[in-house]
Motif scaffolding. Structure first.
Motif, PDB file in Angstrom:
ATOM      1  N   VAL A 352       2.167  -1.866   5.245  1.00  0.00           N
ATOM      2  CA  VAL A 352       2.499  -1.120   6.448  1.00  0.00           C
ATOM      3  C   VAL A 352       1.527   0.040   6.632  1.00  0.00           C
ATOM      4  N   CYS A 353       1.257   0.341   7.877  1.00  0.00           N
ATOM      5  CA  CYS A 353       0.430   1.503   8.221  1.00  0.00           C
ATOM      6  C   CYS A 353       1.379   2.667   8.457  1.00  0.00           C
ATOM      7  N   ALA A 354       1.476   3.554   7.473  1.00  0.00           N
ATOM      8  CA  ALA A 354       2.442   4.648   7.572  1.00  0.00           C
ATOM      9  C   ALA A 354       2.107   5.745   6.578  1.00  0.00           C
ATOM     10  N   GLN A 355       2.471   6.949   6.921  1.00  0.00           N
ATOM     11  CA  GLN A 355       2.413   8.049   5.968  1.00  0.00           C
ATOM     12  C   GLN A 355       3.426   7.786   4.860  1.00  0.00           C
ATOM     13  N   GLU A 356       3.112   8.263   3.680  1.00  0.00           N
ATOM     14  CA  GLU A 356       4.040   8.097   2.553  1.00  0.00           C
ATOM     15  C   GLU A 356       5.409   8.671   2.905  1.00  0.00           C
ATOM     16  N   GLN A 357       5.426   9.804   3.590  1.00  0.00           N
ATOM     17  CA  GLN A 357       6.678  10.469   3.918  1.00  0.00           C
ATOM     18  C   GLN A 357       7.534   9.655   4.892  1.00  0.00           C
ATOM     19  N   ASP A 358       6.930   8.710   5.621  1.00  0.00           N
ATOM     20  CA  ASP A 358       7.667   7.946   6.626  1.00  0.00           C
ATOM     21  C   ASP A 358       8.296   6.662   6.081  1.00  0.00           C
ATOM     22  N   VAL A 359       8.025   6.347   4.829  1.00  0.00           N
ATOM     23  CA  VAL A 359       8.619   5.150   4.224  1.00  0.00           C
ATOM     24  C   VAL A 359      10.012   5.505   3.705  1.00  0.00           C
ATOM     25  N   GLU A 360      11.000   4.760   4.170  1.00  0.00           N
ATOM     26  CA  GLU A 360      12.385   5.038   3.792  1.00  0.00           C
ATOM     27  C   GLU A 360      12.895   3.921   2.895  1.00  0.00           C
ATOM     28  N   ALA A 361      12.665   4.063   1.617  1.00  0.00           N
ATOM     29  CA  ALA A 361      13.118   3.083   0.626  1.00  0.00           C
ATOM     30  C   ALA A 361      12.981   3.722  -0.745  1.00  0.00           C
ATOM     31  N   SER A 362      13.550   3.090  -1.748  1.00  0.00           N
ATOM     32  CA  SER A 362      13.404   3.580  -3.122  1.00  0.00           C
ATOM     33  C   SER A 362      12.849   2.457  -3.983  1.00  0.00           C
ATOM     34  N   PHE A 363      12.131   2.846  -5.045  1.00  0.00           N
ATOM     35  CA  PHE A 363      11.427   1.874  -5.879  1.00  0.00           C
ATOM     36  C   PHE A 363      11.504   2.298  -7.342  1.00  0.00           C
ATOM     37  N   PRO A 364      11.477   1.322  -8.266  1.00  0.00           N
ATOM     38  CA  PRO A 364      11.460   1.651  -9.694  1.00  0.00           C
ATOM     39  C   PRO A 364      10.070   2.029 -10.198  1.00  0.00           C
ATOM     40  N   LEU A 365       9.034   1.661  -9.441  1.00  0.00           N
ATOM     41  CA  LEU A 365       7.654   1.984  -9.810  1.00  0.00           C
ATOM     42  C   LEU A 365       6.915   2.465  -8.572  1.00  0.00           C
ATOM     43  N   ILE A 366       6.211   3.591  -8.703  1.00  0.00           N
ATOM     44  CA  ILE A 366       5.437   4.118  -7.578  1.00  0.00           C
ATOM     45  C   ILE A 366       4.051   4.502  -8.073  1.00  0.00           C
ATOM     46  N   LEU A 367       3.036   3.990  -7.397  1.00  0.00           N
ATOM     47  CA  LEU A 367       1.658   4.423  -7.626  1.00  0.00           C
ATOM     48  C   LEU A 367       1.296   5.405  -6.531  1.00  0.00           C
ATOM     49  N   LEU A 368       0.918   6.612  -6.937  1.00  0.00           N
ATOM     50  CA  LEU A 368       0.616   7.685  -5.998  1.00  0.00           C
ATOM     51  C   LEU A 368      -0.827   8.135  -6.209  1.00  0.00           C
ATOM     52  N   ASP A 369      -1.743   7.429  -5.567  1.00  0.00           N
ATOM     53  CA  ASP A 369      -3.171   7.765  -5.640  1.00  0.00           C
ATOM     54  C   ASP A 369      -3.443   8.752  -4.508  1.00  0.00           C
ATOM     55  N   VAL A 370      -3.153  10.013  -4.772  1.00  0.00           N
ATOM     56  CA  VAL A 370      -3.033  11.001  -3.698  1.00  0.00           C
ATOM     57  C   VAL A 370      -4.392  11.396  -3.108  1.00  0.00           C
ATOM     58  N   PRO A 371      -4.385  11.808  -1.835  1.00  0.00           N
ATOM     59  CA  PRO A 371      -5.592  12.415  -1.262  1.00  0.00           C
ATOM     60  C   PRO A 371      -6.007  13.613  -2.110  1.00  0.00           C
TER      61      PRO A 371
END
Length: 477
Positions: A352-371
């Protein structure tokens, strides 16, 4: 890695210029210097514009690609343009130091004449295979055409003097400080010294002077992956982690061999290989291994929350990680990820084309390769030398804090968050994690635990530095 606000990848590669036949003047002009005058003038205008307007932000590879297309340059001339642009950016402070030896009033130079002289001295001292008299003639002639006889005489005199004293100048180059030699902004060098010590700071700076050797990652989703990698190692290529290889260390004629390059390009087009830097490969391997070794989440789904062009997304998919979602706010990067997944023959995750803040879901694993600031990429992205400021680093730090806070709220209890930057800046790395733990750490009544953190420093000159921290969200009653 994701595209940082002040970061861009080098997609237009520099190529070694072929040697000229020094004894045949006519052949030199008809081959190596065919179109050379316009190439040097094009380099002058491109670099002058970049230095005068550094905040415009167009990545250098994009500027080069557009310039090559607009000017109708062939492959050889495009390579010369790229060599001049990357070379001057990596050494502009050093070039000014050398030039000032031949100028009575260096401060009186116009910005374009100074840039023209930088180009000339760089070509004389750092580019092999180009006869010095031809270089002097080309730049002096360019100066006369553009700025008049007086400017032409000045350029001719300075470059002839630089050629005459080239051994002395090269000795000065070898003795130059890291700030001068690698044209690192003084404020950034001071920050590195304060955070990492003088020895490491010098190492970081000198690492940025060379073009990174190409590296490839084999597609582990293909049955032939290990055999393919072994075949290239048998040819003399060096291993990168468990799933990659690089041409670093090969003889120059081998590293640039057209036949092997064509074979590698064909393998990449068919989905057997992907070009990816050493540190990015190692980080992806580390994350995949971590997921497997922590058996309770081995089959869990991962959200790549700042996926960028999807280099790590694809690498994780190849290694069997269940990527459930990949998101990024830039459509062109999302499109490139889709093309990569298709090329590699992988099952496409939800994208999806979206800002991280606009995703409404939860996950057991998150990769956050931040700006991030991209200070770990100066070898590959030399224009950051003139684009980065302390204010931009502060801006990146604030953005990272916001993204990390929001992503943590979407991590399921018992899950892991992988925080990644391409920054050499403790405020974006270790100190960012420490500040987060000061609020969310279990020692302060929160639910966050730091499992481990690593700074992946370049194993070979020119490659990126990456930081990785692994955070666990504890299950609370």
């Amino acid at each position: 890695m994701s595209d940082c606000p002040f970061f861009a990848s080098e997609s237009l590669e520099r190529q070694d210029m072929p040697d000229c036949e020094p004894s045949v003047e006519k052949q030199k002009k008809e081959s190596h210097f065919r179109g050379g005058r316009s190439v040097r003038e094009t380099a002058l205008e491109l670099l002058h514009s970049l230095f005068q307007h550094p905040d415009e932000g167009t990545p250098l590879p994009v500027m080069l690609a557009c310039t090559v297309q607009e000017a109708g340059l062939d492959k050889r001339d495009a390579a010369l343009l790229s060599e001049l642009a990357y070379g001057v950016l990596r050494r502009h402070i050093l070039l000014d130091v050398l030039l000032d030896r031949f100028l009575s009033k260096p401060e009186a130079l116009s910005s374009r004449i100074r840039m023209l002289l930088r180009l000339g001295v760089y070509e004389l001292l750092f580019m092999g295979g180009i006869p010095a008299r031809a270089t002097v003639s080309e730049y002096a002639g360019l100066a006369r055409r553009r700025f008049g006889q007086r400017a032409g005489g000045l350029v001719n005199g300075v470059l002839r003097s630089a050629d005459r004293d080239d051994e002395e100048l090269l000795a000065l180059v070898r003795r130059a400080s890291a700030v001068e030699a690698a044209s690192i902004p003084a404020w950034l060098m001071n920050m590195w010294v304060k955070q990492y010590g003088a020895e490491k700071a010098d190492s970081f700076a000198f690492n940025t002077l060379e073009q990174a050797a190409p590296c490839w990652r084999v597609n582990m989703a293909r049955d032939s992956a290990e055999a393919l990698r072994d075949s290239w190692l048998e040819r003399g290529y060096a291993p990168v982690g468990r799933h990659g290889f690089t041409s670093a260390g090969l003889p120059r004629e081998r590293a640039g061999a057209a036949e092997e390059q064509q074979e590698l390009n064909e393998l990449e087009a068919r989905g057997f290989l992907t070009r990816q830097g050493i540190s990015s490969q190692l980080v992806a391997e580390f994350i995949a291994d971590w997921i497997v070794q922590n058996g309770q989440v081995a089959q869990s789904e991962l959200w790549d929350a700042c996926c960028g062009r999807g280099g790590k997304t694809a690498a994780l998919l190849e290694k069997g990680v269940r990527v459930a979602l990949a998101s990024d706010p830039a459509q062109f990067r999302i499109d490139e990820l889709r093309r990569s997944v298709s090329r590699l023959g992988l099952q496409e995750p939800k994208i999806v084309c979206a800002q991280e803040q606009d995703v409404e879901a939860s996950f057991p694993l998150i990769l956050l390769d931040v700006p991030c600031s991209g200070t770990g990429t100066l070898g590959r992205v030399p224009e950051l030398r003139i684009r980065l400021t302390p204010e931009k680093l502060n801006e990146a730090e604030r953005l990272q804090a916001s993204i990390l806070e929001d992503a943590w709220s979407k991590l399921q209890p018992g899950g892991f968050l992988f925080y990644v930057t391409c920054a050499l800046n403790q405020k974006e790395n270790e100190r960012r994690i420490a500040k987060f733990l000061a609020v969310h750490g279990t020692e302060h009544g929160g639910d966050a635990t730091l499992c481990e953190q690593h700074l992946f420093l370049p194993e070979l000159t020119g490659h990126d530095a990456l930081f990785l921290a692994v955070l666990r969200k504890e299950i609370t009653v």
